[in-house]
Write a protein that holds these residues in place. Structure first.
Motif, mmCIF file in Angstrom:
data_model
loop_
_atom_site.group_PDB
_atom_site.id
_atom_site.type_symbol
_atom_site.label_atom_id
_atom_site.label_comp_id
_atom_site.label_asym_id
_atom_site.label_seq_id
_atom_site.Cartn_x
_atom_site.Cartn_y
_atom_site.Cartn_z
ATOM 1 N N SER A 1 0.837 -1.357 -0.009
ATOM 2 C CA SER A 1 0.030 -0.076 -0.050
ATOM 3 C C SER A 1 0.718 1.355 0.030
ATOM 4 N N VAL A 2 0.679 2.365 -0.973
ATOM 5 C CA VAL A 2 1.163 3.424 -1.016
ATOM 6 C C VAL A 2 0.057 4.398 -0.953
ATOM 7 N N GLY A 3 0.446 5.899 -0.306
ATOM 8 C CA GLY A 3 -0.405 6.698 -0.226
ATOM 9 C C GLY A 3 -0.572 7.352 -1.739
ATOM 10 N N ASP A 4 -0.589 8.578 -1.963
ATOM 11 C CA ASP A 4 -0.574 9.641 -3.156
ATOM 12 C C ASP A 4 1.157 9.680 -3.355
ATOM 13 N N ILE A 5 1.299 9.775 -4.701
ATOM 14 C CA ILE A 5 2.740 10.196 -5.014
ATOM 15 C C ILE A 5 2.593 11.405 -5.678
ATOM 16 N N THR A 6 3.087 12.545 -5.372
ATOM 17 C CA THR A 6 2.807 13.900 -5.741
ATOM 18 C C THR A 6 4.097 14.963 -5.862
ATOM 19 N N GLU A 7 3.896 15.891 -6.435
ATOM 20 C CA GLU A 7 4.587 17.000 -6.353
ATOM 21 C C GLU A 7 6.004 16.782 -6.848
ATOM 22 N N GLY A 8 6.109 16.018 -7.753
ATOM 23 C CA GLY A 8 7.475 15.972 -8.653
ATOM 24 C C GLY A 8 8.406 14.752 -8.060
ATOM 25 N N SER A 9 7.908 13.825 -7.346
ATOM 26 C CA SER A 9 8.561 12.897 -6.365
ATOM 27 C C SER A 9 8.898 11.698 -7.331
ATOM 28 N N CYS A 10 9.924 11.003 -6.890
ATOM 29 C CA CYS A 10 10.460 9.730 -7.640
ATOM 30 C C CYS A 10 10.849 10.006 -9.008
ATOM 31 N N HIS A 11 11.829 10.734 -9.084
ATOM 32 C CA HIS A 11 12.615 11.109 -10.284
ATOM 33 C C HIS A 11 14.058 10.033 -10.179
ATOM 34 N N GLY A 12 14.296 9.603 -11.232
ATOM 35 C CA GLY A 12 15.681 8.896 -11.616
ATOM 36 C C GLY A 12 15.401 7.461 -11.920
ATOM 37 N N VAL A 13 16.471 6.907 -12.224
ATOM 38 C CA VAL A 13 16.386 5.441 -12.538
ATOM 39 C C VAL A 13 15.914 4.612 -11.450
#
Length: 136
Positions: free
Chosen positions: A62-74
């Motif tokens: 389970s993961v909540g929201d992924i927002t605001e330019g998060s999770c960038h990169g290989v």
């Protein structure tokens, strides 16, 4: 979703909220997001790069929201919530190759990852792997 196999199994036998605002961009980005698990909304240019958010909310995770330019990169946010639980990932967090790599993996529980946390290559690499971590 844009890229070879981006969002390919997203939401299969599970759930994903809305994917909007230029998110899940790159080959295999968000590939298993919410597959047999749950992910909230993915928005605001998040999950950008090869295999980003690949297993977010996969296999009972389970993961909540992924927002605001998060999770960038290989492979950023690669195992977020896989079989464990992670709160929301926001405010430009988990940016870098393999950043937040095993967040909540196994049976771990991780609170929200916010305010530009876990940035740089391999940052917070095995966070919450088999235990609990409050917000980061």
């Amino acid at each position: 979703c844009d890229g070879s196999y981006a969002c390919f199994y997203a939401g299969r036998s599970g759930s994903v909220g809305s994917i909007t605002d230029g998110s899940c961009i790159g080959d295999e980005a968000c590939y298993y997001a919410g597959s047999s698990g749950r992910v909230g909304d993915i928005s605001s240019g998040s999950c950008y790069g090869f295999q980003t958010c690949y297993c977010a909310g996969y296999s009972s995770g389970s993961v909540g929201d992924i927002t605001e330019g998060s999770c960038h990169g290989v492979v950023a946010c690669y195992f977020a919530g896989s079989r464990g639980s992670v709160g929301s990932i926001s405010s430009g967090s988990c940016d870098g190759n393999y950043a937040c790599y095993s967040a909540g993996s196994g049976s771990g529980i991780v609170g929200d990852i916010t305010d530009g946390s876990c940035n740089n290559d391999y940052a917070c690499a095995e966070l919450g792997m088999r235990g609990n971590v409050d917000g980061v």
